[in-house]
Design an enzyme around this catalytic site. Structure first.
Site, PDB file in Angstrom:
ATOM      1  N   VAL A  61       0.811  -1.212   0.000  1.00  0.00           N
ATOM      2  CA  VAL A  61       0.000   0.000   0.000  1.00  0.00           C
ATOM      3  C   VAL A  61       0.853   1.274   0.000  1.00  0.00           C
ATOM      4  O   VAL A  61       0.350   2.346  -0.339  1.00  0.00           O
ATOM      5  CB  VAL A  61      -0.964  -0.015   1.206  1.00  0.00           C
ATOM      6  N   TYR A  62       2.136   1.181   0.330  1.00  0.00           N
ATOM      7  CA  TYR A  62       2.978   2.380   0.381  1.00  0.00           C
ATOM      8  C   TYR A  62       3.111   2.989  -1.017  1.00  0.00           C
ATOM      9  O   TYR A  62       3.592   2.345  -1.953  1.00  0.00           O
ATOM     10  CB  TYR A  62       4.371   2.065   0.909  1.00  0.00           C
ATOM     11  N   ALA A  63       2.701   4.241  -1.102  1.00  0.00           N
ATOM     12  CA  ALA A  63       2.751   4.973  -2.374  1.00  0.00           C
ATOM     13  C   ALA A  63       2.084   4.169  -3.493  1.00  0.00           C
ATOM     14  O   ALA A  63       2.515   4.205  -4.642  1.00  0.00           O
ATOM     15  CB  ALA A  63       4.184   5.334  -2.753  1.00  0.00           C
ATOM     16  N   GLU A  64       1.037   3.438  -3.112  1.00  0.00           N
ATOM     17  CA  GLU A  64       0.227   2.679  -4.075  1.00  0.00           C
ATOM     18  C   GLU A  64       1.076   1.720  -4.907  1.00  0.00           C
ATOM     19  O   GLU A  64       0.876   1.560  -6.115  1.00  0.00           O
ATOM     20  CB  GLU A  64      -0.542   3.648  -4.973  1.00  0.00           C
TER      21      GLU A  64
END
Length: 343
Positions: A61-64
């Site tokens: 989920v980090y920075a999509e």
């Protein structure tokens, strides 16, 4: 740099882990956390490797997803042999619209692990973590999915993140009873300004041999030394005040850290990280940075030593207020004593 077992597993990780949450942000929350692109990330990863770090943590989920992609590319750009590093990532957060676009269901886990592998550019993930507790999906279903990935060789070890003590204990018990892959670690928030984990979670981890990975060890920058009672300085907390900190108690801690830092010729951040490295439950502390000089300062924490008196002073200013049942357990703890020696 020292190296520790991750819980009771045979996986050996550096006491500091480089977190990649600052990689790839472009706007919104991720942009405020960090906007490092490939060249800048390569430099941080190289500095970490040169210092002896073998452990890297990210999440889908980090920075999509861009964080995973940049981390994986950095390791390739630097010519790092895959078996020389431990790569950890996480799954749970929303990655697409619809009712099945998030969570710890078998469907979501099995679909997302393939996408994480692709972004990281690797054939396996060393540590695959469930990023939070999914109140809808039965724990049995999640553990079965993780066990399937371990048996397949896609994942080497499994972990949890942001779970309560009872949830961790339930997962450990189910895994043992069903012969599933065991829980190697829990990734959780823990700092000298936020010791809540000591009430229930750390005793559970120590009881079951589950390792502890610490995220946000500087409390989102609060323990960096740049914030004072007179007015918070510029930084991440100015626009993203997370994780929550009891500011009154927190500043008391910072005051003591600042005095000790001046006496030792160290930074406040180094002492805050050093305190965590002195806690026996901690397997690895995740450090992140936006600039090389930030990482360089954090790396200095491995050299911090405390006297018994200094540790006692830090404990006194940061210890948790007594709560039930803790104070009752302590009061009753000596009723039976140990067994009498045989004659």
């Amino acid at each position: 740099m020292r190296y520790n077992q991750l819980g009771r597993s045979g996986l050996i990780v550096s006491e500091l882990c480089l977190g990649a949450m600052t990689f790839g942000g472009e706007g919104g929350m991720w942009g405020r956390i960090g906007q490092l692109q490939q060249e800048e990330a390569d430099a941080l990863v190289k500095a970490a490797l040169d210092a002896g770090i073998n452990f890297f943590d990210t999440a889908n989920v980090y920075a999509e997803g861009r964080s995973e992609k940049i981390l994986g590319q950095a390791l390739k750009n630097l010519g790092v042999h895959r078996d020389e590093v431990v790569v950890a990532t996480k799954v749970l957060g929303r990655m697409h619209d619809g009712p099945n676009g998030a969570g710890a269901s078998r469907g979501h886990v099995m679909a997302q692990v393939e996408k994480s592998l692709d972004r990281l550019g690797t054939s396996h993930i060393d540590l695959y973590q469930i990023h939070g507790f999914d109140s809808v999906t039965p724990i049995e279903e999640t553990l079965y999915a993780l066990d399937s990935l371990v048996r397949r060789g896609t994942v080497r070890y499994i972990g949890l993140s942001n779970w309560a003590a009872w949830q961790v204990m339930k997962a450990v018990g189910i895994a043992a009873a069903r012969g599933y892959a065991s829980i190697a670690s829990l990734q959780a928030y823990y700092t000298i300004a936020g010791r809540d984990l000591e009430r229930e979670v750390i005793p559970a981890l120590e009881s079951e041999g589950v390792g502890l990975m610490v995220w946000s060890p500087l409390a989102g920058g609060f323990l960096s030394g740049k914030y004072t009672r007179d007015g918070e300085g510029e930084g991440r907390r100015a626009g993203f005040d997370f994780p929550p900190v009891d500011k009154d108690r927190g500043y008391d801690v910072v005051d003591v850290l600042r005095d000790l830092a001046e006496a030792k010729g160290r930074s406040v951040a180094q002492l805050a990280l050093g305190w965590l490295l002195h806690q026996k439950a901690v397997s690895s502390v995740i450090v992140g940075a936006k600039r090389p000089e930030q990482l360089a300062d954090n790396l200095g924490a491995v050299e911090v030593e405390f006297t018994a008196e200094e540790l006692a002073k830090l404990d006194a200013v940061s210890k948790l207020p007594a709560e039930y049942p803790g104070w009752m357990l302590e009061r009753q703890g000596g009723y039976r004593g140990g067994p009498s020696p045989r004659r």
